[in-house]
Design a protein around this motif. Sequence first.
Motif, PDB file in Angstrom:
ATOM      1  N   VAL A  38       0.836  -1.203   0.000  1.00  0.00           N
ATOM      2  CA  VAL A  38       0.000   0.000   0.000  1.00  0.00           C
ATOM      3  C   VAL A  38       0.868   1.248   0.000  1.00  0.00           C
ATOM      4  O   VAL A  38       0.589   2.236  -0.701  1.00  0.00           O
ATOM      5  CB  VAL A  38      -0.950   0.000   1.207  1.00  0.00           C
ATOM      6  N   GLY A  39       1.948   1.221   0.796  1.00  0.00           N
ATOM      7  CA  GLY A  39       2.840   2.378   0.860  1.00  0.00           C
ATOM      8  C   GLY A  39       3.487   2.689  -0.469  1.00  0.00           C
ATOM      9  O   GLY A  39       3.569   3.852  -0.882  1.00  0.00           O
ATOM     10  N   MET A  40       3.941   1.654  -1.167  1.00  0.00           N
ATOM     11  CA  MET A  40       4.560   1.877  -2.475  1.00  0.00           C
ATOM     12  C   MET A  40       3.529   2.386  -3.472  1.00  0.00           C
ATOM     13  O   MET A  40       3.841   3.246  -4.314  1.00  0.00           O
ATOM     14  CB  MET A  40       5.204   0.588  -2.974  1.00  0.00           C
ATOM     15  N   PHE A  41       2.314   1.861  -3.403  1.00  0.00           N
ATOM     16  CA  PHE A  41       1.246   2.345  -4.286  1.00  0.00           C
ATOM     17  C   PHE A  41       0.990   3.833  -4.040  1.00  0.00           C
ATOM     18  O   PHE A  41       0.910   4.623  -4.992  1.00  0.00           O
ATOM     19  CB  PHE A  41      -0.031   1.540  -4.057  1.00  0.00           C
ATOM     20  N   CYS A  42       0.866   4.214  -2.777  1.00  0.00           N
ATOM     21  CA  CYS A  42       0.601   5.624  -2.447  1.00  0.00           C
ATOM     22  C   CYS A  42       1.763   6.518  -2.851  1.00  0.00           C
ATOM     23  O   CYS A  42       1.551   7.645  -3.331  1.00  0.00           O
ATOM     24  CB  CYS A  42       0.323   5.761  -0.955  1.00  0.00           C
TER      25      CYS A  42
END
Length: 216
Positions: A38-42
């Motif tokens: 999720v962090g990389m996506f954001c």
Amino acid sequence: IGRVDNGFLSPLVLFSAVFGVLTGIRLAALFYLFSGMVGMFCLCRYLRVGKLSAMIAGIIFGLSGSFAMRIVAGHLWFSAALLPWIFLCYLKGLKKIQYSLICAVFLSCVLFEAVYVLNFTILFLSVFSVLLSIQKKTLRPLVALALIGVFCGVFSAPKLFPILETMRQFPRPTSVGRAIPIRSLYYIFWERKQDANFIDHFFFMRPIGWWEFGSY
């Protein structure tokens, strides 16, 4: 508390305290891997990367062999999954100071887990801040990084200062380490059975486990 390899106050403790040690570690691994994706996506979306590409980047980061090898080896090396969040909050902190506080919280979580990921993260942020300051012709990136460092020092003080004292009393000098032969590069990147126990191409790393090299 001062043991560098002691995850005192790590978020992992919360999972173990609620669900028990073994179940807690398993749930923490899943939580961190999902958080990393999720962090990389954001982060990618903040950098204006397309949704599909951002999703692929998140999957590659969270489900890469780097995490899997550490988990299989029994290393509680989960906080590396927070790296996208750290960088994202750093970038946002250039505009709003509250994100610098959040960035410092994430960095403190890495320090509480007591893994050397923190050293490389600080080095990356330092170099990036210098280059960004030169590019933008402003000291704001360096000031933001300094604030993050101060906040992180305050938040992580219960773990940071005992570590510094322990390292002062019991220094651990290290050598540069062993070199990777040029002839082994092909097998490092493309060999499917990358296990130093039975593959002669990785003779240079014995007796160190493959998780120290396999991320490449």
